[in-house]
Design a protein around this motif. Structure first.
Motif, short mmCIF file in Angstrom:
data_model
loop_
_atom_site.label_atom_id
_atom_site.label_comp_id
_atom_site.label_asym_id
_atom_site.label_seq_id
_atom_site.Cartn_x
_atom_site.Cartn_y
_atom_site.Cartn_z
N PHE B 10 0.83 -1.21 0.00
CA PHE B 10 0.00 0.00 0.00
C PHE B 10 0.86 1.25 0.00
O PHE B 10 2.03 1.21 0.37
N ARG B 11 0.27 2.34 -0.43
CA ARG B 11 0.92 3.65 -0.38
C ARG B 11 0.12 4.54 0.57
O ARG B 11 -1.10 4.70 0.38
N VAL B 12 0.78 5.06 1.59
CA VAL B 12 0.09 5.97 2.51
C VAL B 12 0.32 7.39 2.00
O VAL B 12 1.46 7.84 1.90
N LYS B 13 -0.77 8.05 1.65
CA LYS B 13 -0.65 9.40 1.10
C LYS B 13 -1.20 10.40 2.12
O LYS B 13 -2.31 10.25 2.61
N ILE B 14 -0.42 11.41 2.40
CA ILE B 14 -0.86 12.46 3.32
C ILE B 14 -0.88 13.77 2.57
O ILE B 14 0.10 14.14 1.90
N ASP B 15 -2.01 14.46 2.68
CA ASP B 15 -2.11 15.78 2.06
C ASP B 15 -1.58 16.79 3.08
O ASP B 15 -2.29 17.21 3.99
N TYR B 16 -0.29 17.13 2.95
CA TYR B 16 0.34 17.96 3.98
C TYR B 16 -0.22 19.37 4.02
O TYR B 16 -0.08 20.06 5.03
N ASP B 17 -0.90 19.82 2.95
CA ASP B 17 -1.53 21.14 3.01
C ASP B 17 -2.65 21.17 4.04
O ASP B 17 -2.89 22.18 4.69
N LYS B 18 -3.34 19.99 4.16
CA LYS B 18 -4.46 19.94 5.11
C LYS B 18 -4.03 19.46 6.49
O LYS B 18 -4.73 19.64 7.47
N CYS B 19 -2.89 18.77 6.57
CA CYS B 19 -2.46 18.11 7.80
C CYS B 19 -2.29 19.11 8.94
O CYS B 19 -1.69 20.17 8.76
N HIS B 20 -2.85 18.76 10.14
CA HIS B 20 -2.71 19.65 11.31
C HIS B 20 -1.37 19.44 12.00
O HIS B 20 -1.10 20.11 12.99
N LYS B 21 -0.62 18.47 11.58
CA LYS B 21 0.64 18.07 12.25
C LYS B 21 0.36 17.73 13.72
O LYS B 21 1.14 18.04 14.61
N CYS B 22 -0.81 17.11 13.99
CA CYS B 22 -1.19 16.84 15.37
C CYS B 22 -0.61 15.53 15.87
O CYS B 22 -0.59 15.28 17.08
N ASP B 35 6.62 7.83 11.41
CA ASP B 35 7.59 8.59 12.20
C ASP B 35 7.09 10.02 12.22
O ASP B 35 6.26 10.40 11.38
N PHE B 36 7.60 10.81 13.17
CA PHE B 36 7.15 12.20 13.20
C PHE B 36 8.35 13.12 13.29
O PHE B 36 9.16 13.00 14.21
N ASN B 37 8.48 13.95 12.29
CA ASN B 37 9.54 14.95 12.32
C ASN B 37 8.95 16.21 11.73
O ASN B 37 8.94 16.40 10.51
N GLU B 38 8.37 17.01 12.60
CA GLU B 38 7.61 18.20 12.22
C GLU B 38 6.32 17.86 11.47
O GLU B 38 5.39 18.63 11.44
N ARG B 39 6.29 16.72 10.84
CA ARG B 39 5.06 16.24 10.21
C ARG B 39 5.15 14.72 10.14
O ARG B 39 6.26 14.15 10.20
N PRO B 40 4.00 14.01 10.01
CA PRO B 40 4.05 12.55 9.99
C PRO B 40 4.70 12.04 8.70
O PRO B 40 4.39 12.53 7.61
N LEU B 41 5.58 11.05 8.88
CA LEU B 41 6.29 10.49 7.73
C LEU B 41 5.99 8.99 7.67
O LEU B 41 6.44 8.24 8.54
N PRO B 42 5.19 8.55 6.71
CA PRO B 42 4.78 7.15 6.69
C PRO B 42 5.84 6.21 6.10
O PRO B 42 6.55 6.58 5.17
N HIS B 43 5.92 5.02 6.71
CA HIS B 43 6.71 3.93 6.13
C HIS B 43 5.72 2.95 5.49
O HIS B 43 5.12 2.14 6.18
N ASP B 44 5.58 3.03 4.18
CA ASP B 44 4.54 2.27 3.49
C ASP B 44 4.60 0.78 3.78
O ASP B 44 3.58 0.10 3.88
N GLU B 45 5.82 0.24 3.92
CA GLU B 45 5.95 -1.21 4.01
C GLU B 45 5.31 -1.78 5.27
O GLU B 45 5.04 -2.96 5.35
N LYS B 46 5.05 -0.92 6.27
CA LYS B 46 4.44 -1.43 7.50
C LYS B 46 2.91 -1.36 7.47
O LYS B 46 2.25 -1.90 8.34
N CYS B 47 2.36 -0.68 6.47
CA CYS B 47 0.92 -0.43 6.47
C CYS B 47 0.12 -1.68 6.12
O CYS B 47 0.48 -2.43 5.23
N ARG B 48 -0.99 -1.93 6.86
CA ARG B 48 -1.87 -3.08 6.62
C ARG B 48 -3.21 -2.64 6.05
O ARG B 48 -4.14 -3.43 5.99
N ALA B 49 -3.35 -1.38 5.73
CA ALA B 49 -4.61 -0.83 5.21
C ALA B 49 -5.77 -1.08 6.17
O ALA B 49 -6.86 -1.47 5.77
N CYS B 50 -5.52 -0.89 7.48
CA CYS B 50 -6.60 -1.12 8.45
C CYS B 50 -7.43 0.13 8.68
O CYS B 50 -8.45 0.08 9.37
#
Lengths: 151, 503
Positions: B10-22, B35-50
């Motif tokens: 899977f590919r985790v897509k984040i729309d950083y324009d809308k992201c609250h960085k919460c 991971d989080f470094n000023e904004r969430p950074l996804p590692h696609d290989e771990k995603c299970r699409a849950c």
């Protein structure tokens, strides 16, 4: 049910047109236990859909309505004479002023028995043809006496 | 370490324009995707699409897409087949998975249609007329012996009548899912819902946690090959007892609860050391014949005061003959689990290739027991992918008394079928023992959702019965004349006892 399981006629009728669970839950415990078992064991014999059936046998007559009374059934009695029909007017055409007229509740069998004659399945049905006709000729004097009506 | 050839699914897509960085996605994900470094950074290989992060993202800025990486076309070597080989070459291990068989085998339920009344026999409106779903689980006597009660009526003869049956308000129960594979809060939700609905939940093979003792009248306790948590007290507590021989998702093999999921509570309930793997053997080591099974059935009956004792088997090739033996061994019900049934962990090769569809098994077993005149001696519970009230109605029409749902129940608690129960990282708090995850399920909330689901299916079943012109569910049971097949082969139709549509 009658011949092999030796169920009384009344209970066989209850298996065919079973009372609702909500009715069974309100029955006295002894009767409720009986009806729970009858429904659970003879559930596959339950008849659905609309019907009003009349069954005649050597020792009497049964009339039975479906369990939610989708078809009409009216019964009447005058002395030893019991009649059933789908409308009261049909009964009154034959017997203008019966002593009792009633509409049996859904699934409540009307059973008229000729006094002195047992339910025939256990006895008469196994008689030879000659004996059966003898048994039938015996009905009329017995009729003069009385008729048991179970509602 | 060498790079794996298996690319992220899977590919985790984040729309950083809308992201609250919460950082809520970081907190919600049980898989450690972010991971989080000023904004969430996804590692696609771990995603299970849950979809846990997608559901709880306040900005709705996350979406999960399929990794559409192109593979050279090859109908024979599908991408999945290639990935499986790469994974096994990486690890040398058996590929584990969970939940039911996802492969595109024929779904027989989807090729059966139900009848309805038109004109001659009126349909019934369940909103206006009574429509009865009450069902009794257990052995029925061959006949009802009665005697005169001396008041012009009849009563049951001494010792006659139905005994030790379990009354169900709806012909549906919750399937066995063990405490250990699912969390205690899931068990609490199931037990609460079962009590409110007048049905049963099933402990699975992991025993009954003491918090569930108040609900014991709505619980089937299971005795499986591992005998986890089985004590005389457990047998006394259940409303019924179930001997688990097999499971539809993994016929012929035992269970494996990884040690990571065995915390203090699970260890106390299962009576095994904390942190140790709970491995139930493939066979019961005291059952090698129908006679042995009979001994265990009667031992359990003796120990429990003659409660209903059922036997759960996976639907396999000779299921009808096996079921006949089980009924003759004294079982009060047979639980048939089809090859699409779910699991908390199973080898993919077993889940995907062993067993037969439950539709076939119901029809074959019902017919065999009728032919032998012993159908009344045991109820049939059907499971193994009952997805809707329509499946429930079709299963009952094929001959089942009751259906059991596992996957559907978990779906109502938030499961998204990501097939990763065996990892113990369930982000929805269902198949995990991590306290920070299990607390995501509130038993009251869970019970309300389960109750809603079963009530919805009950209403739908009533609508189906009404359309069929019957007003009690026992009139649908085994009524295959009310089913027709569309697009099933002649042989399958014959086995199912169902005519093709148009006949």
């Amino acid at each position: 049910m009658l011949r092999r399981h030796k169920l009384p006629l009344e209970l066989a009728c209850k298996a065919l047109a079973a009372p609702l669970w909500s009715e069974i839950d309100r029955m006295p415990e002894q009767e409720a236990a009986l009806m729970r078992s009858v429904r659970a064991v003879y559930g596959p014999a339950m008849l659905n859909g609309p019907f009003a059936i009349v069954l005649g046998f050597n020792g009497g007559m049964v009339a039975l309505n479906d369990r939610i009374k989708l078809r009409p059934l009216v019964a009447a009695r005058s002395g030893s004479l019991v009649m059933v029909a789908s409308e009261e007017s049909a009964i009154r055409a034959v017997m203008p002023s019966p002593e009792h007229v009633w509409a049996p509740k859904a699934g409540e069998p009307v059973i008229a028995r000729v006094k002195g004659m047992d339910w025939p399945i256990h006895g008469d049905l196994h008689l030879g043809p000659a004996e059966v006709s003898c048994a039938v000729t015996g009905v009329e004097p017995a009729c003069e006496e009385a008729v048991e009506v179970a509602v | 370490m060498q790079q794996t050839y298996v690319q992220p699914e899977f590919r985790v897509k984040i729309d950083y324009d809308k992201c609250h960085k919460c950082g809520r996605c970081v907190q919600q994900c049980g898989w450690g995707v972010y991971d989080f470094n000023e904004r969430p950074l996804p590692h696609d290989e771990k995603c299970r699409a849950c979809h846990r992060c997608v559901t709880y993202c306040p900005a709705h800025c996350i979406t999960i897409e399929k990794n559409t990486l192109a593979f050279r076309d090859n109908d024979n070597w599908s991408a999945d087949a290639r990935k499986a080989v790469w994974r096994q070459a990486d690890t040398g291990g058996v590929l584990l998975t969970s939940m039911g068989n996802p492969r595109p085998y024929e779904r027989i339920f989807d090729k059966l249609v139900l009848d309805a009344c038109q004109v001659t026999n009126p349909s019934i409106d369940p909103l206006r007329e009574p429509m009865e779903l009450r069902t009794f689980l257990g052995r029925k006597p061959d006949s009802v012996a009665v005697e005169m009660d001396g008041k012009g009526g009849y009563r049951l003869a001494e010792g006659a009548g139905m005994k030790n049956n379990v009354e169900l308000a709806v012909p549906l129960i919750f399937g066995p899912m063990s405490y250990g594979s699912v969390s205690l809060n899931v068990h609490r939700s199931l037990a609460l819902a079962a009590e409110r609905l007048g049905i049963l939940m099933n402990t699975g093979e992991g025993g009954l946690h003491e918090d569930l003792y108040p609900y014991q009248d709505n619980v089937i306790v299971q005795v499986a090959s591992g005998r986890f948590g089985v004590t005389p007290e457990l047998l006394q507590r259940g409303a019924a007892i179930e001997i688990k021989i097999g499971q539809g998702a993994k016929p012929g093999i035992g269970g494996h609860l990884p040690g990571e999921k065995v915390d203090r509570e699970v260890s106390a309930t299962r009576m095994i050391p904390q942190g140790s793997d709970a491995i139930s053997p493939a066979p019961h080591h005291d059952i090698y014949s129908i006679e042995d099974l009979r001994q265990l059935i009667f031992a359990l009956k003796e120990a429990s005061g003659y409660k209903t004792v059922g036997v759960k088997i996976a639907a396999v090739h000779n299921v009808a003959a096996i079921a006949s033996g089980i009924v003759r061994a004294g079982a009060d019900y047979i639980y048939l689990d089809g090859f699409r049934g779910g699991t908390g962990a199973a080898p993919a090769v077993v889940r995907d290739h062993i067993g037969i569809p439950v539709e076939i098994a119901i029809a074959a077993v019902d017919q065999r027991l009728r032919d032998e005149g012993i159908r009344n001696q045991a109820s049939i519970i059907a499971a193994g992918s009952i997805r809707s009230s329509a499946d429930m109605a079709k299963a009952i029409a094929l001959g089942a008394d009751v259906v059991a749902i596992g996957t559907a129940a978990l779906l109502s608690l938030g499961c998204h079928l990501c097939q990763s129960c065996h990892t113990g990282n369930c982000s929805w708090g269902i198949t995990t023992q991590k306290p920070e995850l299990t607390r995501r399920i509130d038993p009251e909330w869970g019970a309300a959702r389960l109750t809603n689901l079963v009530n919805a299916w009950s209403h739908e079943l009533q609508e189906i019965l009404g359309a069929l012109g019957v007003n009690a569910v026992e009139s649908l049971r085994g009524s295959r004349e009310r089913l027709r097949a569309i697009g099933l082969g002649e042989q399958t139709c014959r086995i199912l006892g169902v005519k093709p549509a148009g006949m």
